[in-house]
Design an enzyme around this catalytic site. Sequence first.
Site, short mmCIF file in Angstrom:
data_model
loop_
_atom_site.label_atom_id
_atom_site.label_comp_id
_atom_site.label_asym_id
_atom_site.label_seq_id
_atom_site.Cartn_x
_atom_site.Cartn_y
_atom_site.Cartn_z
N HIS A 50 2.95 7.83 6.41
CA HIS A 50 2.31 9.09 6.01
C HIS A 50 1.19 9.43 6.98
CE1 HIS A 50 4.38 10.20 2.42
NE2 HIS A 50 3.96 9.18 1.66
N GLU A 58 2.89 3.94 3.55
CA GLU A 58 1.63 4.68 3.61
C GLU A 58 1.17 4.89 5.05
OE1 GLU A 58 0.87 6.10 0.99
OE2 GLU A 58 2.13 4.89 -0.32
#
Length: 405
Positions: A205, A202
């Site tokens: 990202h 994450e």
Amino acid sequence: EAGTQTCRGPGRAGDPCHLTRPCGSGLSCEAGTQTCRAPGDVGDPCHATRPCGDNLRCVCGDSLRCGFSLGSSVCIPECNDGMSSKIEKMLENGGWEGERTYGEKWHNGVMPYEFHCGLADSEASSIALAIRELEDRTSLRFERYDSRRHANWVIFNNFDKGREIGNYFAQGTGRKIEAGWQSVNINDPFWMVVNEYNVIHEIMHALGWPHTQQRPDRDEYVKINWDNIAEEKKSQYYKLNVTAGEPGSDLWESVQKCKPYNYKSVMHYGGDDEIETLDPSKNELIGQRDVLSTQDIRELQAYFFGPHCDPASVPPSLSFDRAPAPGKVGEYCSLTRLCGSGLSCHLGVQKCYDFPRKEGQPCAAWYDCNAGLNCEAVSQVCETVPAEPTASPVPTTEAPLAPEP
């Protein structure tokens, strides 16, 4: 010093220490290793004889091992209570400041951050370990948010925002264009240990990485089994639209298109049902969340610090001179790429959707229903608003006025 009978100065960081050779100022003698250590930084191991540094605290990240292993507790930052309360109040009032347009690069490879006060120790410790791993493996740096120095920052949290419990997600690909915070959600209360590489996925990202299976050249390496993918998950498999300048295009142009396909990346999905490699021998490589691959590290380093692709060795970049075609349902959209007729751009996920929704269609906080329809709270489906009963006229009891003479 006992044993050597030699005069010694106080131990420096990394020097051996014991009862007759103490450590210097600001250092502690770590039990077990008998080594002088500086106070632990974010993600460092900590225990009774190795405390954490300022504004950090030592927490047990693995309740199955705490008390049996010196390495099972880690230093995490004290949370920002004022910011946590402010953001919670904003969310309660229906606001979500982080939903904006993404795709920018973090300046000088520095990601400012804060920890939300609602994080469980297992969640916070895994985030701290992820930060430590990225800093140890690359030149990236994570700094506590300072309003005097930083315009953008990430808040690590477990808001979950209506998604199922146990879900991880980042709010955008890359830094958002507008100043303010953006969310990286870690919400996994069913496990006593949160996988730090899911957290790294994450964070990457938020650093600007799409999924590996979204590379423009992916059809040369993997097959997507669209019939086996839930509708709401298909966007995770759409190829990066470089022509439209989707977030991640700069990463592709500057780094990835001159590197091999990264089967072992923590950014790659796995599973035979949804995706399979064209070379069967590579199928077992995809989808791992156990380590940063060598190419993950090289891509992170190259994107933020160079070197970038040699233009002479790769195909020329696609032209951005003409306006991109309007987006279709599920396609990327932004302030500069509008959606087609009858569609709207949801800037939080930067995809085109046909909303406001019609009667019988699914709805949610960001999928509004058409006028005259309500989003039913339990079924999450647009339903007709019941007509309000017309009030009957109230009979008058007053006597009629007498005619004027």
